[in-house]
Motif scaffolding. Structure first.
Motif, PDB file in Angstrom:
ATOM      1  N   LEU A   3       0.630  -1.174   0.078  1.00  0.00           N
ATOM      2  CA  LEU A   3       0.072   0.152  -0.049  1.00  0.00           C
ATOM      3  C   LEU A   3       0.740   1.321  -0.064  1.00  0.00           C
ATOM      4  O   LEU A   3       0.481   2.220  -0.605  1.00  0.00           O
ATOM      5  N   GLU A   4       1.926   1.520   0.949  1.00  0.00           N
ATOM      6  CA  GLU A   4       2.878   2.404   0.954  1.00  0.00           C
ATOM      7  C   GLU A   4       3.813   2.452  -0.170  1.00  0.00           C
ATOM      8  O   GLU A   4       4.610   3.278  -0.316  1.00  0.00           O
ATOM      9  N   LEU A   5       3.754   1.424  -1.294  1.00  0.00           N
ATOM     10  CA  LEU A   5       4.761   1.330  -2.300  1.00  0.00           C
ATOM     11  C   LEU A   5       6.187   1.192  -1.855  1.00  0.00           C
ATOM     12  O   LEU A   5       6.970   1.600  -2.534  1.00  0.00           O
ATOM     13  N   TYR A  40      -3.448  -7.540  -4.853  1.00  0.00           N
ATOM     14  CA  TYR A  40      -2.115  -6.838  -4.742  1.00  0.00           C
ATOM     15  C   TYR A  40      -1.108  -7.752  -5.242  1.00  0.00           C
ATOM     16  O   TYR A  40      -0.077  -7.057  -5.707  1.00  0.00           O
ATOM     17  N   ILE A  76      -1.001  -0.667 -10.789  1.00  0.00           N
ATOM     18  CA  ILE A  76      -2.200  -0.034 -10.514  1.00  0.00           C
ATOM     19  C   ILE A  76      -3.154   0.017 -11.705  1.00  0.00           C
ATOM     20  O   ILE A  76      -2.775   0.407 -12.733  1.00  0.00           O
ATOM     21  N   GLN A 131      -6.980  -1.157  -5.025  1.00  0.00           N
ATOM     22  CA  GLN A 131      -6.242  -0.506  -5.986  1.00  0.00           C
ATOM     23  C   GLN A 131      -6.005   1.174  -5.608  1.00  0.00           C
ATOM     24  O   GLN A 131      -5.052   1.633  -6.097  1.00  0.00           O
ATOM     25  N   ASP A 142      -6.521   2.685  -2.731  1.00  0.00           N
ATOM     26  CA  ASP A 142      -5.558   2.954  -1.703  1.00  0.00           C
ATOM     27  C   ASP A 142      -4.008   3.228  -1.928  1.00  0.00           C
ATOM     28  O   ASP A 142      -3.504   4.227  -1.614  1.00  0.00           O
ATOM     29  N   ARG A 143      -3.400   2.729  -3.108  1.00  0.00           N
ATOM     30  CA  ARG A 143      -2.300   2.801  -3.482  1.00  0.00           C
ATOM     31  C   ARG A 143      -2.046   4.233  -4.256  1.00  0.00           C
ATOM     32  O   ARG A 143      -1.155   5.023  -3.749  1.00  0.00           O
TER      33      ARG A 143
END
Length: 234
Positions: free
Chosen positions: A31-33, A69, A83, A167, A169-170
């Motif tokens: 999520l936070e990449l 994910y 994404i 998707q 959220d990222r």
């Protein structure tokens, strides 16, 4: 934003399994990449880096694939899914349809407890924004919307939204590099409408808030083209 390690050792929750902890850490990293879209990973590598056996990692991978994910490919490397613009827009459509109805409902009846909780949440958002703590701000953003759903007696609606927005959220997390002030201001407008018991104003504020995603999408696709699904760039 301070440098963060790509992965942390899983913290076993009070209730749950090692697989739950591995899933939670990997989900947050994606999520936070910290694990960017398109990154190849393996069970053996993740198990080594997190100091666990391969079985809980395998279970976490399966859950992350169901969430959207990870793409698990037999005999090939597992990849963090890029994404999907289509899925982001689909999630926004679902979210707007549900949250507009929810926020109107939240304006009806007794609102004192909800208004107090939202006010406290907004104070924490302001502090997270000042510290540029994007992880905290993102979590408080979700909590703000969940509190509205629960306060309106529609907690089930937030459960449905949460299941659909992986998707999104990222993309939301990426946008916090520049979008925190607008998000906070939107939340304040929603809060004021709920406090005033004005469903029409609450609906306008919620639509404005969720509509920002389309603007952010254009900017983020230009700045982070490598994170988005190539098949959807045309």
């Amino acid at each position: 934003m301070p440098h963060q390690p790509a992965l942390s050792a899983p913290v076993l929750p009070a209730r749950g399994t090692i697989a739950d902890a591995v899933f939670a850490e990997l989900r947050q990293a994606i999520l936070e990449l910290r694990l960017p879209p398109g990154t190849g990973i393996s069970e053996a590598e993740i198990a080594r880096r997190m100091g666990v056996s391969r079985q809980p990692v395998r279970e976490a991978f399966i859950r992350l694939a169901r969430t959207g994910y990870l793409k698990i490919q037999p005999q090939r490397r597992t990849e963090v899914v890029k994404i999907s613009v289509r899925e982001v827009l689909n999630a926004r459509f679902i979210r707007e349809a549900l949250e507009v109805a929810v926020v109107r409902e939240a304006c009806e009846g007794e609102r004192a407890a909800l208004v107090e909780k939202l006010g406290a949440n907004l104070q924490l958002q302001r502090a997270a924004q000042a510290a540029d703590d994007r992880r905290e701000f993102h979590q408080l953003d979700d909590m703000f919307h969940r509190l509205i759903a629960e306060g309106a007696g529609c907690g089930f609606a937030w459960t449905l939204i949460d299941e659909q927005k992986a998707q999104m959220d990222r993309m939301r997390f990426l946008s916090l590099a520049f979008g925190q002030p607008a998000v906070y201001d939107d939340h304040m407008a929603i809060y004021e409408a709920i406090r005033a018991g004005d469903p029409a104003a609450a609906e306008v504020a919620m639509r404005t808030h969720l509509g920002r995603l389309n603007q952010h999408l254009v900017r983020l696709k230009a700045e982070f083209e490598q994170f988005f699904d190539d098949a959807e760039q045309a």
